[in-house]
Design a protein around this motif. Sequence first.
Motif, short mmCIF file in Angstrom:
data_model
loop_
_atom_site.label_atom_id
_atom_site.label_comp_id
_atom_site.label_asym_id
_atom_site.label_seq_id
_atom_site.Cartn_x
_atom_site.Cartn_y
_atom_site.Cartn_z
N CYS A 1 0.67 -1.28 0.02
CA CYS A 1 0.00 0.18 -0.11
C CYS A 1 0.91 1.22 -0.01
CB CYS A 1 -0.98 0.01 1.31
SG CYS A 1 0.04 0.31 2.77
N ILE A 2 0.33 2.25 -0.33
CA ILE A 2 0.96 3.64 -0.38
C ILE A 2 2.02 3.75 0.90
CG2 ILE A 2 -0.71 5.25 0.61
CD1 ILE A 2 2.05 5.85 -2.07
N ILE A 3 1.43 3.43 2.18
CA ILE A 3 2.28 3.72 3.55
C ILE A 3 3.43 2.68 3.41
CG2 ILE A 3 2.10 3.19 5.82
CD1 ILE A 3 -1.07 4.18 5.66
N HIS A 4 3.25 1.30 3.08
CA HIS A 4 4.48 0.50 3.21
C HIS A 4 5.43 0.98 2.10
CE1 HIS A 4 2.24 -3.10 5.05
NE2 HIS A 4 2.37 -2.03 6.11
N ARG A 5 4.84 1.23 0.87
CA ARG A 5 5.63 1.48 -0.17
C ARG A 5 6.68 2.78 0.05
NH1 ARG A 5 5.94 0.64 -5.54
NH2 ARG A 5 6.77 1.90 -6.80
N SER A 6 5.85 3.88 0.73
CA SER A 6 6.50 5.05 1.25
C SER A 6 7.68 4.85 2.13
CB SER A 6 5.75 6.05 1.50
OG SER A 6 4.74 6.60 0.77
N PHE A 7 7.42 3.97 2.92
CA PHE A 7 8.56 3.56 4.08
C PHE A 7 9.56 2.89 3.45
CE2 PHE A 7 10.24 0.74 7.19
CZ PHE A 7 10.56 1.65 8.16
N VAL A 8 9.30 1.89 2.50
CA VAL A 8 10.44 1.33 1.77
C VAL A 8 11.16 2.23 0.90
CG1 VAL A 8 10.71 -0.57 -0.01
CG2 VAL A 8 9.14 -0.93 1.80
N ILE A 9 10.49 2.78 0.18
CA ILE A 9 11.31 3.91 -0.58
C ILE A 9 12.29 4.66 0.32
CG2 ILE A 9 11.06 6.02 -2.08
CD1 ILE A 9 8.85 4.57 -3.35
N LYS A 10 11.60 5.22 1.29
CA LYS A 10 12.46 6.25 2.49
C LYS A 10 13.65 5.44 2.76
CE LYS A 10 11.84 9.28 6.23
NZ LYS A 10 10.92 10.06 7.10
N LYS A 11 13.21 4.16 3.15
CA LYS A 11 14.58 3.26 3.57
C LYS A 11 15.50 3.12 2.84
CE LYS A 11 14.85 -0.59 6.89
NZ LYS A 11 15.74 -0.07 7.76
N MET A 12 15.29 3.01 1.47
CA MET A 12 16.20 2.57 0.47
C MET A 12 17.01 3.89 0.04
SD MET A 12 13.95 0.28 -2.17
CE MET A 12 14.97 0.23 -3.50
N LEU A 13 16.25 4.95 0.12
CA LEU A 13 16.82 6.27 -0.23
C LEU A 13 17.99 6.69 1.02
CD1 LEU A 13 14.20 8.62 -1.74
CD2 LEU A 13 16.12 7.55 -3.02
N MET A 14 17.58 6.37 2.15
CA MET A 14 18.41 6.59 3.25
C MET A 14 19.73 5.57 3.33
SD MET A 14 17.26 6.70 7.30
CE MET A 14 16.35 5.41 7.51
N GLU A 15 19.51 4.53 2.64
CA GLU A 15 21.11 3.64 2.65
C GLU A 15 21.75 4.17 1.50
OE1 GLU A 15 21.54 -0.89 1.05
OE2 GLU A 15 19.40 -0.54 1.98
N ILE A 16 21.06 4.68 0.49
CA ILE A 16 21.97 5.36 -0.60
C ILE A 16 22.49 6.47 0.10
CG2 ILE A 16 21.73 6.37 -2.72
CD1 ILE A 16 19.49 4.52 -3.54
N SER A 17 21.72 7.19 0.85
CA SER A 17 22.48 8.74 1.14
C SER A 17 23.47 8.32 2.06
CB SER A 17 21.22 9.44 1.95
OG SER A 17 21.64 10.63 2.62
N GLU A 18 23.38 7.41 3.06
CA GLU A 18 24.42 7.12 4.14
C GLU A 18 25.66 6.76 3.42
OE1 GLU A 18 22.57 4.13 6.51
OE2 GLU A 18 21.67 5.51 7.55
N TYR A 19 25.44 5.96 2.22
CA TYR A 19 26.78 5.52 1.39
C TYR A 19 27.36 6.69 0.84
CZ TYR A 19 29.78 4.01 -2.33
OH TYR A 19 30.82 4.12 -3.24
N LEU A 20 26.57 7.52 0.43
CA LEU A 20 26.97 8.65 -0.51
C LEU A 20 27.82 9.64 0.62
CD1 LEU A 20 24.34 9.81 -2.94
CD2 LEU A 20 26.54 8.44 -3.41
N GLU A 21 27.18 9.86 1.60
CA GLU A 21 27.80 10.80 2.84
C GLU A 21 29.20 9.99 3.42
OE1 GLU A 21 24.97 11.47 5.78
OE2 GLU A 21 23.70 12.64 4.42
N GLU A 22 29.28 8.75 3.36
CA GLU A 22 30.44 8.04 3.74
C GLU A 22 31.59 8.15 2.80
OE1 GLU A 22 31.61 3.68 3.99
OE2 GLU A 22 29.78 3.95 5.06
N VAL A 23 31.16 8.24 1.50
CA VAL A 23 32.24 8.29 0.77
C VAL A 23 32.51 9.59 0.17
CG1 VAL A 23 32.05 5.94 -0.35
CG2 VAL A 23 30.70 7.53 -1.51
#
Length: 101
Positions: free
Chosen positions: A45-67
Motif C-alpha cells: 500500500c502507499i504507506i508501506h511503499r513510502s516507508f520502503v522507498i524512504k529506507k532505500m533512499l536513506m541507505e543510498i544517502s548514507e553510502y554517499l555521505e560516507e564516501v
Amino acid sequence: MQPKKITFINQNGRTELWCKLNSLPLKEEKIIEKSIELFNDPEPCIIHRSFVIKKMLMEISEYLEEVLPEGKGQIMCDKIPNSVRELMCISNDVLILQLDL
C-alpha cells in the motif's frame, strides 16, 4: 551533507539523468523485495511503499555521505557496492555519479 543534485554521466561524457536524491529512480523489484522483507507485503500500500522507498533512499544517502562527506565530487559507478547500485534504476552506460551541493 546530502547533495542537492546527482548527475549520471555516461561513457561519452554526456548527462543521462540528473535528479535530487529524493527523486532518485529506484528499481521496482527492489521496492517489492524490501516490502516483502519488512512487511510480508508483495503488493505494498502507499504507506508501506513510502516507508520502503524512504529506507532505500536513506541507505543510498548514507553510502554517499560516507564516501563523499562534503556532499560533492564524483564516484565511479564500478566502485559503488552492488548492494547500493542494485537499488538504483540507472542505465549500464552510466559510468560516473556527479554529486553537487
